[in-house]
Design a protein around this motif. Structure first.
Motif, PDB file in Angstrom:
ATOM      1  N   GLU A   1       0.824  -1.206   0.000  1.00 15.20           N
ATOM      2  CA  GLU A   1       0.000   0.000   0.000  1.00 15.20           C
ATOM      3  C   GLU A   1       0.864   1.265   0.000  1.00 15.20           C
ATOM      4  OE1 GLU A   1      -3.142   0.198  -0.459  1.00 15.20           O
ATOM      5  OE2 GLU A   1      -3.566  -1.956  -0.374  1.00 15.20           O
ATOM      6  N   VAL A   2       2.016   1.198   0.676  1.00 13.89           N
ATOM      7  CA  VAL A   2       2.944   2.334   0.683  1.00 13.89           C
ATOM      8  C   VAL A   2       3.513   2.544  -0.711  1.00 13.89           C
ATOM      9  CG1 VAL A   2       5.138   3.186   1.585  1.00 13.89           C
ATOM     10  CG2 VAL A   2       3.515   2.048   3.117  1.00 13.89           C
ATOM     11  N   LEU A   3       3.923   1.445  -1.361  1.00 10.32           N
ATOM     12  CA  LEU A   3       4.461   1.546  -2.715  1.00 10.32           C
ATOM     13  C   LEU A   3       3.407   2.039  -3.694  1.00 10.32           C
ATOM     14  CD1 LEU A   3       6.847  -1.473  -3.436  1.00 10.32           C
ATOM     15  CD2 LEU A   3       7.371   0.960  -3.473  1.00 10.32           C
ATOM     16  N   LYS A   4       2.169   1.664  -3.463  1.00 11.84           N
ATOM     17  CA  LYS A   4       1.092   2.105  -4.355  1.00 11.84           C
ATOM     18  C   LYS A   4       0.978   3.631  -4.327  1.00 11.84           C
ATOM     19  CE  LYS A   4      -2.701  -0.360  -4.420  1.00 11.84           C
ATOM     20  NZ  LYS A   4      -4.043  -0.907  -4.071  1.00 11.84           N
ATOM     21  N   LEU A   5       1.084   4.199  -3.149  1.00 10.43           N
ATOM     22  CA  LEU A   5       1.035   5.663  -3.030  1.00 10.43           C
ATOM     23  C   LEU A   5       2.263   6.312  -3.668  1.00 10.43           C
ATOM     24  CD1 LEU A   5      -0.270   6.043   0.635  1.00 10.43           C
ATOM     25  CD2 LEU A   5      -1.534   6.557  -1.462  1.00 10.43           C
ATOM     26  N   ALA A   6       3.419   5.665  -3.488  1.00 10.87           N
ATOM     27  CA  ALA A   6       4.670   6.237  -3.994  1.00 10.87           C
ATOM     28  C   ALA A   6       4.832   6.077  -5.502  1.00 10.87           C
ATOM     29  CB  ALA A   6       5.850   5.584  -3.284  1.00 10.87           C
ATOM     30  N   SER A   7       4.053   5.203  -6.109  1.00 11.04           N
ATOM     31  CA  SER A   7       4.217   4.910  -7.534  1.00 11.04           C
ATOM     32  C   SER A   7       3.636   5.994  -8.434  1.00 11.04           C
ATOM     33  CB  SER A   7       3.556   3.567  -7.871  1.00 11.04           C
ATOM     34  OG  SER A   7       2.144   3.658  -7.755  1.00 11.04           O
ATOM     35  N   LEU A   8       2.879   6.931  -7.869  1.00 13.30           N
ATOM     36  CA  LEU A   8       2.292   8.050  -8.612  1.00 13.30           C
ATOM     37  C   LEU A   8       1.464   7.581  -9.808  1.00 13.30           C
ATOM     38  CD1 LEU A   8       5.380  10.451  -8.549  1.00 13.30           C
ATOM     39  CD2 LEU A   8       3.406  10.429  -7.007  1.00 13.30           C
TER      40      LEU A   8
ATOM     41  N   TYR B   1       1.781   4.703 -11.407  1.00  9.76           N
ATOM     42  CA  TYR B   1       2.462   3.711 -12.243  1.00  9.76           C
ATOM     43  C   TYR B   1       2.574   2.375 -11.488  1.00  9.76           C
ATOM     44  CZ  TYR B   1       3.696   7.609 -15.272  1.00  9.76           C
ATOM     45  OH  TYR B   1       3.644   8.692 -16.119  1.00  9.76           O
ATOM     46  N   THR B   2       1.456   1.940 -10.922  1.00 14.80           N
ATOM     47  CA  THR B   2       1.489   0.730 -10.083  1.00 14.80           C
ATOM     48  C   THR B   2       1.871  -0.516 -10.875  1.00 14.80           C
ATOM     49  OG1 THR B   2      -0.908   0.521 -10.413  1.00 14.80           O
ATOM     50  CG2 THR B   2      -0.156   1.602  -8.382  1.00 14.80           C
ATOM     51  N   HIS B   3       1.409  -0.622 -12.127  1.00 17.16           N
ATOM     52  CA  HIS B   3       1.725  -1.805 -12.922  1.00 17.16           C
ATOM     53  C   HIS B   3       3.213  -1.856 -13.253  1.00 17.16           C
ATOM     54  CE1 HIS B   3      -2.556  -2.909 -14.451  1.00 17.16           C
ATOM     55  NE2 HIS B   3      -2.552  -2.514 -13.194  1.00 17.16           N
ATOM     56  N   VAL B   4       3.799  -0.709 -13.509  1.00 23.79           N
ATOM     57  CA  VAL B   4       5.235  -0.666 -13.803  1.00 23.79           C
ATOM     58  C   VAL B   4       6.032  -1.099 -12.576  1.00 23.79           C
ATOM     59  CG1 VAL B   4       7.175   0.835 -14.397  1.00 23.79           C
ATOM     60  CG2 VAL B   4       4.966   1.140 -15.531  1.00 23.79           C
ATOM     61  N   VAL B   5       5.673  -0.572 -11.416  1.00 22.56           N
ATOM     62  CA  VAL B   5       6.367  -0.934 -10.180  1.00 22.56           C
ATOM     63  C   VAL B   5       6.147  -2.419  -9.871  1.00 22.56           C
ATOM     64  CG1 VAL B   5       6.610  -0.464  -7.712  1.00 22.56           C
ATOM     65  CG2 VAL B   5       6.174   1.412  -9.306  1.00 22.56           C
ATOM     66  N   ALA B   6       4.940  -2.925 -10.110  1.00 20.68           N
ATOM     67  CA  ALA B   6       4.660  -4.352  -9.893  1.00 20.68           C
ATOM     68  C   ALA B   6       5.559  -5.214 -10.775  1.00 20.68           C
ATOM     69  CB  ALA B   6       3.193  -4.656 -10.185  1.00 20.68           C
ATOM     70  N   ASP B   7       5.742  -4.791 -12.023  1.00 21.97           N
ATOM     71  CA  ASP B   7       6.615  -5.547 -12.931  1.00 21.97           C
ATOM     72  C   ASP B   7       8.054  -5.556 -12.434  1.00 21.97           C
ATOM     73  OD1 ASP B   7       4.519  -6.158 -14.597  1.00 21.97           O
ATOM     74  OD2 ASP B   7       4.908  -4.543 -16.027  1.00 21.97           O
TER      75      ASP B   7
ATOM     76  N   LEU C   1       0.045  -4.202  -5.722  1.00 26.47           N
ATOM     77  CA  LEU C   1       0.229  -3.185  -6.759  1.00 26.47           C
ATOM     78  C   LEU C   1      -0.588  -3.507  -8.006  1.00 26.47           C
ATOM     79  CD1 LEU C   1       4.078  -2.718  -6.413  1.00 26.47           C
ATOM     80  CD2 LEU C   1       2.358  -0.982  -5.902  1.00 26.47           C
ATOM     81  N   ASP C   2      -0.658  -4.792  -8.352  1.00 32.01           N
ATOM     82  CA  ASP C   2      -1.411  -5.227  -9.539  1.00 32.01           C
ATOM     83  C   ASP C   2      -2.258  -6.434  -9.161  1.00 32.01           C
ATOM     84  OD1 ASP C   2      -2.429  -5.942 -11.956  1.00 32.01           O
ATOM     85  OD2 ASP C   2      -0.505  -6.166 -12.985  1.00 32.01           O
TER      86      ASP C   2
END
Length: 290
Positions: free
Chosen positions: A45-52, A54-60, A93-94
């Motif tokens: 959930e923290v990364l989701k907020l930080a991804s601005l 681009y959650t799918h990119v960060v998930a990849d 994230l995804d």
């Protein structure tokens, strides 16, 4: 009866999944990433907020790190806790990342012995409504193979039959597992729903046969209960099935759905059907041969 070899043939998707997982690991083996590097991943959930956004990119990116760790030369049982954490982050994230649920769920049982974590990641995929029948199927396989919980296995395999693209043999396997969980009426109701929903004449014929086989098993279970009742009342086994009717424990002895008689061994107390001498079971590979 499904023997050990046959059950693993019928659930060939497990073997396919393992092969795909191993291929993925081999492809990444040259990049040896330390498993403990995953411990520094923040909560999903923290990364989701930080991804601005681009959650799918960060998930990849996280997933790439996970499969590199799968290929690492030295992965301890403890390290799989961090792998599970990374899988949880990836799927947060995804939530529709089917490959992460499937490969992760397999790795946590096939490579490691983390059945509970495998179950949690697969259940997360179900909760996210990922439309891939293999997710509930693998969860059912975990309950069958590792936990020997046949009732839960039947429920998850039945869930897999509700997702488009599942193989035609899956409803038949679900029915067997319901019977093994001592729930033949549930199996009959389930098969009846599948029968009514399909227009495939070949599948209908197989379902009709399977329903008759379930009725055989239902009758055998009823006869076994009656034999136990007789033994409790009289302190011995009955000399015949007819004796059960004579004492009023059962109303009468009918032939099985295939027109054959039920037979009884007064020495062992075992009851069987002439038409289906083998019981309707999905035998676990660790079960003793009978």
């Amino acid at each position: 009866m499904i023997k050990v070899g046959a059950i693993f043939c019928s659930i060939v998707a497990v073997a396919i999944g393992i092969h795909q997982l191993q291929t993925m690991i081999d492809d990444r083996r040259r990049t040896d990433v330390a498993p403990r590097s995953l411990m520094y991943l923040p909560d999903g959930e923290v990364l989701k907020l930080a991804s601005l956004g681009y959650t799918h990119v960060v998930a990849d990116l996280v997933w790439l790190r996970v499969i590199q760790v799968f290929g690492a030369r030295h992965v301890t049982q403890d390290d799989y806790n961090w792998i599970y954490h990374a899988l949880d982050v990836t799927t947060t994230l995804d939530p529709q990342f089917a490959e992460a649920y499937l490969a992760g769920g397999l790795a946590l049982t096939v490579i490691a012995d983390h059945v509970d974590q495998s179950n949690r990641i697969l259940k997360k995929g179900i909760d996210a409504n990922v439309q891939d029948w293999k997710i509930p199927f693998f969860l059912g396989f975990n309950h069958f193979n590792f936990m020997r919980d046949y009732e839960a296995a039947a429920i998850y395999i039945e869930m897999a039959t509700e997702i488009p693209g599942h193989p035609p043999w899956l409803p038949l396997l679900a029915a067997r597992l319901h019977v093994q969980a001592q729930a033949p009426q549930v199996a009959l109701d389930f098969l009846g729903r599948i029968y009514d929903a399909t227009s495939d004449s070949g599948l209908k014929a197989k379902l009709e046969t399977r329903m008759e086989e379930v009725i055989v098993e239902q009758d055998l279970m009823a006869l076994e209960r009656a034999i136990d009742t007789y033994r409790s009342q009289f302190g011995e086994l009955p000399e015949s099935l007819e004796r059960l009717a004579e004492t009023g424990i059962i109303g009468g002895i009918r032939p099985d759905p295939f027109g054959e008689a039920y037979v009884f061994d007064p020495l062992t107390g075992e009851v069987a059907s002439r038409s289906r001498p083998d019981r309707m079971r999905v035998y676990h590979p660790h079960d003793k041969k009978r």
